[in-house]
Write an enzyme that holds these catalytic residues in place. Sequence first.
Site, short mmCIF file in Angstrom:
data_model
loop_
_atom_site.label_atom_id
_atom_site.label_comp_id
_atom_site.label_asym_id
_atom_site.label_seq_id
_atom_site.Cartn_x
_atom_site.Cartn_y
_atom_site.Cartn_z
N CYS A 90 -11.48 26.10 -3.87
CA CYS A 90 -11.41 26.04 -5.34
C CYS A 90 -12.52 26.84 -6.03
O CYS A 90 -12.26 27.61 -6.97
CB CYS A 90 -11.42 24.59 -5.82
SG CYS A 90 -12.61 23.55 -4.96
N HIS A 118 -14.79 22.86 -12.24
CA HIS A 118 -16.04 23.37 -11.68
C HIS A 118 -16.61 24.42 -12.63
O HIS A 118 -15.86 25.20 -13.22
CB HIS A 118 -15.79 24.07 -10.34
CG HIS A 118 -15.32 23.19 -9.23
ND1 HIS A 118 -15.37 21.81 -9.26
CD2 HIS A 118 -14.81 23.51 -8.01
CE1 HIS A 118 -14.90 21.32 -8.12
NE2 HIS A 118 -14.54 22.33 -7.35
#
Length: 329
Positions: A126, A234
Site C-alpha cells: 500500500c 497513509h
Amino acid sequence: MRIAVVGATGMVGQVMLQVLAERNFPVTELYPVASERSIGKKIEFQGKDYEVIGLQEAVDIKPDIALFSAGGETSLEWAPKFAENGTTVVDNSSAWRMDETKKLVIPEINASELTKEDKIIANPNCSTIQLLMALKPLHDAFKIKRVIVSTYQSITGTGVKAVEQLENEYRDEKGEMAYPYPIHKNALPHCDVFEENGYTKEEMKLTKETKKILGDDSVLVSATAIRIPVVGGHSESVNIEFENDFDEAEVRKILSEFPGVSVQDNPVTNTYPMPIYAEGKDDVFVGRIRRDYSQPKSLNMWVVADNLRKGAATNTIQIAEYLIANKLV
Ligand SMILES: NC(=O)c1ccc[n+]([C@@H]2O[C@H](COP(=O)([O-])OP(=O)(O)OC[C@H]3O[C@@H](n4cnc5c(N)ncnc54)[C@H](OP(=O)(O)O)[C@@H]3O)[C@@H](O)[C@H]2O)c1
C-alpha cells in the site's frame, strides 16, 4: 466474470466488495472465501447475501479471477492451486511481489506488461503504490536519483485486529494486541517485522518494489515507516533528488495531469492532503510541493492516499478491469 474474493471478511476484502459494486464490475457470480472460522457466514454484496466458502471449494469452482487478500501464507499455498486450475489470481500480499516470474502492477504505470500467461499477478504494498503514483511521472520528466521517504501509516493497514486494538484502547478496555505497544496516543517506528539489516520489512518493500515497478535499479530509496493512530490513509513525507533540474510549477502540472493523482497544494488557504479527506477516495493526493534548498535539484512533497482503496482494493480491481478490457482472462 465469476469472481472469488479470498479474504472477503477482512479489512481489504470488505473494501474490495464495495469497490466491485461501486465500479459496476461485471460480476456474474461472486464467491466470498475466508478461513475455516468464517465458512457459512453471510456476506452482503449488491443487496444479496452470499455464503462464505472455503479455499478448496473455491479452487474447484474454477472462477475466472480470484482477488486475494488473505495474507502471504495463504497466497503462497493457494494462489498456485487457483492458477493451475485456470483462474487468474491478483494477490494483495507480499508473497509474490519480488518473484522474478511475477509482475508487480500499478495499472497507471505498468499494466501494459501484462499478458495472458500471467496467472498470478502481484499488487504492490500500500505505501509503495501511493509513493510510485507520485514518483513515476516525475521520474519520467526529471529522472530520480534518490528518494528519502518517511511514512505515517494508518492502523487499517494492519487489518481488523489493529482497529480493534485502537478501539479497545480508546475505551480503556483490555483486549488482543495487534502491536507490541499501545497505539492510542502513540507512534510506532515499526511496521511489519524487523529484518537483519535493521530496517523493517515495510521499509524494504518500499525500497525493492520501487525499483521493480520503475524497472530501474539505479533509483536509490531510503525508507522509515511509522505506524500512527490514524484511520483513513497513509501519509508520506517524500524527499527526491533528481538528475535534472525542475521548475515547481512544472512539477505541479505534471502531477496533476497524471491519472489518479490529485494535487492539493495551496499554503494560502491551508490546502494540503490529509487522511480525513483521502478516506474512501481512489486518488493519490499530493501537496506541500516545495524545493529542498539544502541541496541542488531536490524536492519535498507530502503524499496521502487511502491504503485500503488505491493502496489495496482499488488497485487490485483496476488490474482485473485491465485484464478484462484487454481480453487477458
Ligand atoms: N490493510 C491494508 O491496507 C493492506 C494493503 C495492502 C495489502 N494488504 C494485504 O492484504 C492481506 C489482508 O489484509 P487485511 O488488512 O484485510 O487483513 P485482515 O483484516 O486481518 O483480514 C484477513 C482476511 O484473510 C482471511 N484469512 C486469514 N487466514 C486465512 C486462511 N488461512 N485461509 C483463508 N482465509 C484466511 C481472513 O478470514 P477470517 O475472517 O476467516 O479470519 C480475512 O478475511 C494481507 O496480506 C495484507 O498484507 C493489506
